[in-house]
Design a protein around this motif. Structure first.
Motif, PDB file in Angstrom:
ATOM      1  N   GLN A 120       5.142 -12.877   0.410  1.00  0.00           N
ATOM      2  CA  GLN A 120       5.464 -12.857  -0.917  1.00  0.00           C
ATOM      3  C   GLN A 120       3.988 -13.015  -1.599  1.00  0.00           C
ATOM      4  O   GLN A 120       3.287 -14.022  -1.458  1.00  0.00           O
ATOM      5  N   TYR A 121       3.486 -11.670  -2.156  1.00  0.00           N
ATOM      6  CA  TYR A 121       2.356 -11.653  -2.917  1.00  0.00           C
ATOM      7  C   TYR A 121       2.131 -12.051  -4.073  1.00  0.00           C
ATOM      8  O   TYR A 121       3.199 -11.984  -5.003  1.00  0.00           O
ATOM      9  N   ASP A 122       0.895 -12.527  -4.907  1.00  0.00           N
ATOM     10  CA  ASP A 122       0.739 -12.634  -6.006  1.00  0.00           C
ATOM     11  C   ASP A 122      -0.156 -11.736  -6.624  1.00  0.00           C
ATOM     12  O   ASP A 122      -0.337 -10.371  -6.029  1.00  0.00           O
ATOM     13  N   ALA A 123      -0.585 -11.765  -7.845  1.00  0.00           N
ATOM     14  CA  ALA A 123      -1.392 -10.577  -8.388  1.00  0.00           C
ATOM     15  C   ALA A 123      -2.702 -10.376  -8.049  1.00  0.00           C
ATOM     16  O   ALA A 123      -3.523  -9.660  -8.362  1.00  0.00           O
ATOM     17  N   SER A 124      -3.340 -11.208  -6.897  1.00  0.00           N
ATOM     18  CA  SER A 124      -4.372 -11.077  -6.245  1.00  0.00           C
ATOM     19  C   SER A 124      -4.366  -9.809  -5.266  1.00  0.00           C
ATOM     20  O   SER A 124      -5.381  -9.403  -4.737  1.00  0.00           O
ATOM     21  N   MET A 125      -3.274  -9.262  -5.023  1.00  0.00           N
ATOM     22  CA  MET A 125      -2.993  -8.143  -4.018  1.00  0.00           C
ATOM     23  C   MET A 125      -3.552  -7.008  -4.715  1.00  0.00           C
ATOM     24  O   MET A 125      -3.061  -6.441  -5.686  1.00  0.00           O
ATOM     25  N   PRO A 126      -4.678  -6.234  -3.976  1.00  0.00           N
ATOM     26  CA  PRO A 126      -4.782  -5.050  -4.488  1.00  0.00           C
ATOM     27  C   PRO A 126      -3.848  -3.774  -4.519  1.00  0.00           C
ATOM     28  O   PRO A 126      -3.018  -3.773  -3.692  1.00  0.00           O
ATOM     29  N   MET A 127      -4.160  -3.049  -5.403  1.00  0.00           N
ATOM     30  CA  MET A 127      -2.699  -1.875  -5.683  1.00  0.00           C
ATOM     31  C   MET A 127      -2.852  -1.027  -4.605  1.00  0.00           C
ATOM     32  O   MET A 127      -2.052  -0.526  -4.287  1.00  0.00           O
ATOM     33  N   SER A 128      -3.929  -0.750  -4.029  1.00  0.00           N
ATOM     34  CA  SER A 128      -4.090   0.014  -2.900  1.00  0.00           C
ATOM     35  C   SER A 128      -3.481  -0.456  -1.820  1.00  0.00           C
ATOM     36  O   SER A 128      -2.953   0.395  -1.076  1.00  0.00           O
ATOM     37  N   ARG A 129      -3.396  -1.620  -1.446  1.00  0.00           N
ATOM     38  CA  ARG A 129      -2.587  -2.552  -0.351  1.00  0.00           C
ATOM     39  C   ARG A 129      -1.261  -2.470  -0.464  1.00  0.00           C
ATOM     40  O   ARG A 129      -0.414  -2.156   0.251  1.00  0.00           O
ATOM     41  N   LYS A 130      -0.750  -2.365  -1.802  1.00  0.00           N
ATOM     42  CA  LYS A 130       0.481  -2.586  -2.204  1.00  0.00           C
ATOM     43  C   LYS A 130       1.137  -0.977  -1.696  1.00  0.00           C
ATOM     44  O   LYS A 130       2.306  -0.880  -1.279  1.00  0.00           O
ATOM     45  N   ILE A 131       0.437  -0.033  -2.154  1.00  0.00           N
ATOM     46  CA  ILE A 131       0.919   1.402  -1.953  1.00  0.00           C
ATOM     47  C   ILE A 131       0.817   1.563  -0.270  1.00  0.00           C
ATOM     48  O   ILE A 131       2.023   2.301  -0.030  1.00  0.00           O
ATOM     49  N   GLY A 132      -0.084   1.047   0.237  1.00  0.00           N
ATOM     50  CA  GLY A 132      -0.098   1.446   1.719  1.00  0.00           C
ATOM     51  C   GLY A 132       1.117   0.718   2.270  1.00  0.00           C
ATOM     52  O   GLY A 132       1.770   1.243   3.550  1.00  0.00           O
ATOM     53  N   ARG A 133       1.246  -0.411   2.039  1.00  0.00           N
ATOM     54  CA  ARG A 133       2.559  -1.268   2.646  1.00  0.00           C
ATOM     55  C   ARG A 133       4.038  -0.418   2.240  1.00  0.00           C
ATOM     56  O   ARG A 133       4.779  -0.331   3.142  1.00  0.00           O
ATOM     57  N   LYS A 134       3.942  -0.029   1.089  1.00  0.00           N
ATOM     58  CA  LYS A 134       5.267   0.731   0.804  1.00  0.00           C
ATOM     59  C   LYS A 134       5.518   1.881   1.751  1.00  0.00           C
ATOM     60  O   LYS A 134       6.610   2.329   2.318  1.00  0.00           O
ATOM     61  N   ILE A 135       4.316   2.726   1.832  1.00  0.00           N
ATOM     62  CA  ILE A 135       4.503   3.615   2.601  1.00  0.00           C
ATOM     63  C   ILE A 135       4.841   3.535   4.148  1.00  0.00           C
ATOM     64  O   ILE A 135       5.660   3.998   4.797  1.00  0.00           O
ATOM     65  N   THR A 136       4.134   2.395   4.714  1.00  0.00           N
ATOM     66  CA  THR A 136       4.383   1.839   6.012  1.00  0.00           C
ATOM     67  C   THR A 136       5.838   1.510   6.198  1.00  0.00           C
ATOM     68  O   THR A 136       6.467   1.949   7.096  1.00  0.00           O
ATOM     69  N   HIS A 137       6.507   0.757   5.238  1.00  0.00           N
ATOM     70  CA  HIS A 137       7.738   0.301   5.091  1.00  0.00           C
ATOM     71  C   HIS A 137       8.828   1.419   5.323  1.00  0.00           C
ATOM     72  O   HIS A 137       9.564   1.306   6.060  1.00  0.00           O
ATOM     73  N   PHE A 138       8.412   2.450   4.622  1.00  0.00           N
ATOM     74  CA  PHE A 138       9.242   3.575   4.606  1.00  0.00           C
ATOM     75  C   PHE A 138       9.578   4.237   5.914  1.00  0.00           C
ATOM     76  O   PHE A 138      10.377   4.446   6.588  1.00  0.00           O
ATOM     77  N   TRP A 139       8.183   4.437   6.514  1.00  0.00           N
ATOM     78  CA  TRP A 139       8.061   4.893   7.819  1.00  0.00           C
ATOM     79  C   TRP A 139       8.866   3.998   9.052  1.00  0.00           C
ATOM     80  O   TRP A 139       9.545   4.496  10.014  1.00  0.00           O
ATOM     81  N   VAL A 140       8.515   2.743   8.847  1.00  0.00           N
ATOM     82  CA  VAL A 140       9.130   1.797   9.895  1.00  0.00           C
ATOM     83  C   VAL A 140      10.888   1.763   9.885  1.00  0.00           C
ATOM     84  O   VAL A 140      11.273   1.758  10.739  1.00  0.00           O
ATOM     85  N   HIS A 141      11.181   2.142   8.532  1.00  0.00           N
ATOM     86  CA  HIS A 141      12.742   2.254   8.628  1.00  0.00           C
ATOM     87  C   HIS A 141      13.317   3.284   9.193  1.00  0.00           C
ATOM     88  O   HIS A 141      14.205   3.259   9.957  1.00  0.00           O
TER      89      HIS A 141
END
Length: 248
Positions: A120-141
């Motif tokens: 559970q992330y707060d506002a400190s998470m860089p946007m680039s890391r958010k995007i990268g995580r979403k892409i990885t979650h898509f492929w893992v599913h």
């Protein structure tokens, strides 16, 4: 009986490792630290910690192998010392140590399972890391044909050592930032139950990240390609699991 320990991979985090170890000391469990070819400042802090912490074991790698390589070395060291379960925690202070009791409770209740944080992330998470995580979650599913694998990138998790090392020996996952993702997908394929615990993860101000945008994203992209084709061979089994309502 579960024989538990902590596993900490470290590379140049001399500013935060003492606080991380201090947060683990009340549990009075063995702590396996793997120094992944760190700088002299980190080595000095580690030497001081070893001198005053009797249940801390330090394993030093001659050169930097990557986070995955350090974690695998720590898993092997812990298993050789007779441990059955290892809680991996990062050295940089990102993980909320207040959740450790819940991790151990879940590991005792489900000893065959891989227990992982669901960040559970707060506002400190860089946007680039958010995007990268979403892409990885898509492929893992896609690679698991399941939505039950909620997060594969969190390095806060309890490994059942025997099963994990058997998976590593059979497939030898990546040694850098691709490790956390690949080992979870391959353990899922193996039939290992995976359970998730919501946990707060922060990006400390002034914190040092070793994620290399181009190099690590390239490795992760190649890994997803391998896992996708691996999924095609396993698709009938994965679909059969879903049809019979398996919790794996």
């Amino acid at each position: 009986m579960m024989r538990a320990c902590f596993i900490i991979p470290i590379y140049n985090h001399h500013e935060t490792i003492a606080a991380t170890v201090a947060a683990l000391m009340p549990y009075q469990l063995p702590i396996f630290i793997v120094d992944d070819g760190s700088d002299s400042a980190t080595k000095q802090v580690l030497a001081e910690l070893v001198a005053r912490t009797p249940f801390l074991q330090l394993h030093t790698l001659a050169e930097n192998t990557g986070k995955g390589g350090a974690v695998m070395a720590g898993l092997a060291q812990a298993h050789a010392a007779g441990m059955t379960h290892g809680l991996q925690i990062d050295a940089d202070g990102q993980h909320d140590t207040r959740d450790i009791p819940e991790f151990w409770q879940q590991a005792e209740r489900y000893p065959e399972a891989l227990i992982s944080g669901a960040p559970q992330y707060d506002a400190s998470m860089p946007m680039s890391r958010k995007i990268g995580r979403k892409i990885t979650h898509f492929w893992v599913h896609i690679e698991t044909l399941s939505l039950r694998v909620k997060d594969t990138m969190c390095g806060f998790r309890v490994y059942p050592l025997e099963t994990t090392l058997a998976t590593i020996a059979e497939h030898r996952p990546g040694t850098r930032m691709d490790f956390d993702i690949e080992i979870m997908v391959r353990m899922y394929w193996r039939g290992t139950p995976i359970r998730f615990i919501p946990t707060q993860v922060i990006y400390p101000e002034g914190g040092r990240s070793h994620f290399q945008a181009f190099a690590d994203n390239w490795l992760i992209s190649k890994m997803h390609t391998r896992l996708f084709f691996g999924m095609l061979r396993r698709a009938p089994l994965l679909i059969w699991r879903r049809l019979r309502g398996s919790s794996v």
